[in-house]
Scaffold this motif. Structure first.
Motif, PDB file in Angstrom:
ATOM      1  N   HIS A 117      -6.003  -8.430 -30.349  1.00 38.48           N
ATOM      2  CA  HIS A 117      -7.190  -8.828 -29.590  1.00 38.48           C
ATOM      3  C   HIS A 117      -7.666  -7.688 -28.698  1.00 38.48           C
ATOM      4  CE1 HIS A 117      -9.945 -11.228 -27.201  1.00 38.48           C
ATOM      5  NE2 HIS A 117      -9.323 -10.787 -26.122  1.00 38.48           N
ATOM      6  N   LEU A 118      -6.737  -7.048 -27.990  1.00 35.61           N
ATOM      7  CA  LEU A 118      -7.106  -5.945 -27.101  1.00 35.61           C
ATOM      8  C   LEU A 118      -7.642  -4.749 -27.879  1.00 35.61           C
ATOM      9  CD1 LEU A 118      -4.327  -6.066 -24.375  1.00 35.61           C
ATOM     10  CD2 LEU A 118      -6.753  -6.569 -24.094  1.00 35.61           C
ATOM     11  N   THR A 119      -7.069  -4.497 -29.048  1.00 31.11           N
ATOM     12  CA  THR A 119      -7.551  -3.394 -29.888  1.00 31.11           C
ATOM     13  C   THR A 119      -8.980  -3.667 -30.353  1.00 31.11           C
ATOM     14  OG1 THR A 119      -5.309  -2.902 -30.612  1.00 31.11           O
ATOM     15  CG2 THR A 119      -7.094  -2.063 -31.992  1.00 31.11           C
ATOM     16  N   ALA A 120      -9.250  -4.883 -30.789  1.00 29.00           N
ATOM     17  CA  ALA A 120     -10.606  -5.247 -31.227  1.00 29.00           C
ATOM     18  C   ALA A 120     -11.581  -5.179 -30.056  1.00 29.00           C
ATOM     19  CB  ALA A 120     -10.606  -6.641 -31.845  1.00 29.00           C
ATOM     20  N   LEU A 121     -11.145  -5.635 -28.901  1.00 30.10           N
ATOM     21  CA  LEU A 121     -11.986  -5.583 -27.708  1.00 30.10           C
ATOM     22  C   LEU A 121     -12.312  -4.141 -27.359  1.00 30.10           C
ATOM     23  CD1 LEU A 121     -13.330  -6.852 -25.192  1.00 30.10           C
ATOM     24  CD2 LEU A 121     -11.117  -6.609 -24.057  1.00 30.10           C
ATOM     25  N   LYS A 122     -11.308  -3.289 -27.383  1.00 26.13           N
ATOM     26  CA  LYS A 122     -11.513  -1.869 -27.065  1.00 26.13           C
ATOM     27  C   LYS A 122     -12.540  -1.250 -28.011  1.00 26.13           C
ATOM     28  CE  LYS A 122     -10.013   2.154 -25.193  1.00 26.13           C
ATOM     29  NZ  LYS A 122     -11.204   2.811 -24.754  1.00 26.13           N
ATOM     30  N   THR A 123     -12.469  -1.589 -29.282  1.00 30.47           N
ATOM     31  CA  THR A 123     -13.436  -1.078 -30.264  1.00 30.47           C
ATOM     32  C   THR A 123     -14.849  -1.533 -29.904  1.00 30.47           C
ATOM     33  OG1 THR A 123     -11.759  -1.063 -31.997  1.00 30.47           O
ATOM     34  CG2 THR A 123     -14.053  -1.075 -32.723  1.00 30.47           C
ATOM     35  N   ARG A 124     -15.002  -2.809 -29.563  1.00 30.11           N
ATOM     36  CA  ARG A 124     -16.330  -3.335 -29.192  1.00 30.11           C
ATOM     37  C   ARG A 124     -16.831  -2.680 -27.911  1.00 30.11           C
ATOM     38  NH1 ARG A 124     -13.832  -8.282 -30.299  1.00 30.11           N
ATOM     39  NH2 ARG A 124     -14.007  -8.910 -28.131  1.00 30.11           N
ATOM     40  N   LEU A 125     -15.944  -2.501 -26.948  1.00 29.91           N
ATOM     41  CA  LEU A 125     -16.342  -1.864 -25.693  1.00 29.91           C
ATOM     42  C   LEU A 125     -16.725  -0.397 -25.917  1.00 29.91           C
ATOM     43  CD1 LEU A 125     -13.734  -3.392 -23.224  1.00 29.91           C
ATOM     44  CD2 LEU A 125     -16.178  -3.918 -23.354  1.00 29.91           C
ATOM     45  N   ASP A 126     -15.982   0.305 -26.771  1.00 32.47           N
ATOM     46  CA  ASP A 126     -16.318   1.695 -27.084  1.00 32.47           C
ATOM     47  C   ASP A 126     -17.711   1.794 -27.711  1.00 32.47           C
ATOM     48  OD1 ASP A 126     -13.877   2.557 -26.090  1.00 32.47           O
ATOM     49  OD2 ASP A 126     -12.959   2.846 -28.073  1.00 32.47           O
ATOM     50  N   LYS A 127     -18.025   0.853 -28.581  1.00 30.44           N
ATOM     51  CA  LYS A 127     -19.361   0.833 -29.201  1.00 30.44           C
ATOM     52  C   LYS A 127     -20.434   0.569 -28.146  1.00 30.44           C
ATOM     53  CE  LYS A 127     -17.975  -0.567 -33.842  1.00 30.44           C
ATOM     54  NZ  LYS A 127     -17.989  -1.644 -34.849  1.00 30.44           N
ATOM     55  N   ALA A 128     -20.144  -0.339 -27.218  1.00 26.59           N
ATOM     56  CA  ALA A 128     -21.104  -0.646 -26.154  1.00 26.59           C
ATOM     57  C   ALA A 128     -21.337   0.567 -25.255  1.00 26.59           C
ATOM     58  CB  ALA A 128     -20.630  -1.842 -25.331  1.00 26.59           C
ATOM     59  N   VAL A 129     -20.292   1.323 -24.983  1.00 28.44           N
ATOM     60  CA  VAL A 129     -20.421   2.541 -24.176  1.00 28.44           C
ATOM     61  C   VAL A 129     -21.232   3.578 -24.951  1.00 28.44           C
ATOM     62  CG1 VAL A 129     -19.156   4.489 -23.163  1.00 28.44           C
ATOM     63  CG2 VAL A 129     -18.350   2.151 -22.793  1.00 28.44           C
ATOM     64  N   ALA A 130     -20.908   3.742 -26.233  1.00 25.96           N
ATOM     65  CA  ALA A 130     -21.609   4.727 -27.064  1.00 25.96           C
ATOM     66  C   ALA A 130     -23.099   4.417 -27.185  1.00 25.96           C
ATOM     67  CB  ALA A 130     -20.972   4.790 -28.452  1.00 25.96           C
ATOM     68  N   SER A 131     -23.431   3.122 -27.229  1.00 26.39           N
ATOM     69  CA  SER A 131     -24.841   2.741 -27.366  1.00 26.39           C
ATOM     70  C   SER A 131     -25.571   2.701 -26.024  1.00 26.39           C
ATOM     71  CB  SER A 131     -24.956   1.373 -28.042  1.00 26.39           C
ATOM     72  OG  SER A 131     -24.500   0.350 -27.169  1.00 26.39           O
ATOM     73  N   GLY A 132     -24.836   2.864 -24.927  1.00 23.04           N
ATOM     74  CA  GLY A 132     -25.458   2.845 -23.608  1.00 23.04           C
ATOM     75  C   GLY A 132     -25.579   1.461 -23.001  1.00 23.04           C
ATOM     76  N   THR A 133     -25.029   0.446 -23.674  1.00 18.59           N
ATOM     77  CA  THR A 133     -25.074  -0.921 -23.153  1.00 18.59           C
ATOM     78  C   THR A 133     -24.197  -1.058 -21.916  1.00 18.59           C
ATOM     79  OG1 THR A 133     -25.427  -1.741 -25.396  1.00 18.59           O
ATOM     80  CG2 THR A 133     -24.714  -3.350 -23.753  1.00 18.59           C
ATOM     81  N   LEU A 134     -23.042  -0.374 -21.917  1.00 14.53           N
ATOM     82  CA  LEU A 134     -22.125  -0.375 -20.777  1.00 14.53           C
ATOM     83  C   LEU A 134     -21.793   1.069 -20.407  1.00 14.53           C
ATOM     84  CD1 LEU A 134     -19.385  -2.991 -21.840  1.00 14.53           C
ATOM     85  CD2 LEU A 134     -21.217  -3.353 -20.192  1.00 14.53           C
ATOM     86  N   THR A 135     -21.416   1.260 -19.171  1.00 17.81           N
ATOM     87  CA  THR A 135     -20.858   2.555 -18.767  1.00 17.81           C
ATOM     88  C   THR A 135     -19.366   2.518 -19.063  1.00 17.81           C
ATOM     89  OG1 THR A 135     -20.285   1.862 -16.531  1.00 17.81           O
ATOM     90  CG2 THR A 135     -22.527   2.750 -16.868  1.00 17.81           C
ATOM     91  N   GLN A 136     -18.721   3.669 -19.087  1.00 17.50           N
ATOM     92  CA  GLN A 136     -17.275   3.711 -19.314  1.00 17.50           C
ATOM     93  C   GLN A 136     -16.547   2.965 -18.205  1.00 17.50           C
ATOM     94  OE1 GLN A 136     -15.622   4.969 -22.154  1.00 17.50           O
ATOM     95  NE2 GLN A 136     -14.088   3.651 -21.207  1.00 17.50           N
ATOM     96  N   ALA A 137     -17.042   3.078 -16.971  1.00 20.58           N
ATOM     97  CA  ALA A 137     -16.412   2.384 -15.836  1.00 20.58           C
ATOM     98  C   ALA A 137     -16.490   0.870 -16.032  1.00 20.58           C
ATOM     99  CB  ALA A 137     -17.074   2.794 -14.527  1.00 20.58           C
ATOM    100  N   GLU A 138     -17.622   0.377 -16.521  1.00 14.28           N
ATOM    101  CA  GLU A 138     -17.764  -1.064 -16.766  1.00 14.28           C
ATOM    102  C   GLU A 138     -16.809  -1.518 -17.871  1.00 14.28           C
ATOM    103  OE1 GLU A 138     -22.448  -1.738 -15.567  1.00 14.28           O
ATOM    104  OE2 GLU A 138     -21.969  -0.919 -17.548  1.00 14.28           O
ATOM    105  N   ALA A 139     -16.720  -0.737 -18.933  1.00 12.80           N
ATOM    106  CA  ALA A 139     -15.812  -1.077 -20.034  1.00 12.80           C
ATOM    107  C   ALA A 139     -14.361  -1.088 -19.547  1.00 12.80           C
ATOM    108  CB  ALA A 139     -15.986  -0.090 -21.182  1.00 12.80           C
ATOM    109  N   ASP A 140     -14.010  -0.098 -18.728  1.00 17.35           N
ATOM    110  CA  ASP A 140     -12.651  -0.039 -18.177  1.00 17.35           C
ATOM    111  C   ASP A 140     -12.361  -1.250 -17.292  1.00 17.35           C
ATOM    112  OD1 ASP A 140     -12.317   2.372 -19.493  1.00 17.35           O
ATOM    113  OD2 ASP A 140     -12.612   3.600 -17.687  1.00 17.35           O
ATOM    114  N   ALA A 141     -13.370  -1.676 -16.531  1.00 17.61           N
ATOM    115  CA  ALA A 141     -13.196  -2.843 -15.653  1.00 17.61           C
ATOM    116  C   ALA A 141     -12.967  -4.114 -16.470  1.00 17.61           C
ATOM    117  CB  ALA A 141     -14.414  -3.006 -14.744  1.00 17.61           C
TER     118      ALA A 141
END
Length: 157
Positions: A117-141
């Motif tokens: 679950h955490l691995t899949a979440l990390k992948t989705r968060l990385d995509k969101a950061v790459a697309s500009g939807t989230l900042t890295q700090a938001e994804a880390d939070a």
């Protein structure tokens, strides 16, 4: 004991993986069937597959969905029975209480599920950061909040 348990779980996990995998929709299925709306959250792929197969085989989608649900339910029951048989066999072979072996298997399975679950979440968060939807700090939070059990059912201490 750990080696035997890991070996047993490896064999059980292989069986489980083949029993729970969902085939990819058949290429060439009608566009409408391939893009069927999701009936329930988390079940979209199964519904899309059911729609595509129903269209390809010329049967009612609801009937196909029910047949696939019957298969999934039987596979889950079979998987549970195999896991119980594994625990019983290991307990007998190793001279350990069956309840203890079952609990260890369940604990390892739960930890594996959380890791996936955490691995899949990390992948989705990385995509969101790459697309500009989230900042890295938001994804880390978000990751930290889940790991600490603040949201999403993570470990609570």
């Amino acid at each position: 004991m750990a080696t035997a348990l890991a070996l047993g779980l490896g064999l059980g996990a292989t069986t489980m993986a083949s029993a729970t995998s969902t085939p990819t929709p058949v290429p060439g299925a009608s566009t409408e069937a391939a893009h069927a709306p999701k009936a329930k959250a988390g079940n979209g792929k199964a519904e899309q597959l059911a729609a595509a197969l129903a269209a390809k085989l010329g049967v009612d989608k609801a009937k196909m969905s029910e047949a696939m649900k019957t298969f999934r339910d039987a596979s889950k029951a079979d998987r549970t029975a195999k896991e119980a048989a594994l625990a019983k066999s290991l307990a007998s072979s190793l001279g350990i209480d069956e309840t203890k072996v079952s609990a260890a298997i369940a604990e390892l399975r739960s930890a594996n599920k959380k890791t996936k679950h955490l691995t899949a979440l990390k992948t989705r968060l990385d995509k969101a950061v790459a697309s500009g939807t989230l900042t890295q700090a938001e994804a880390d939070a978000v990751t930290k909040a889940i790991e600490k059990g603040v949201i999403g059912g993570g470990a609570k201490k």
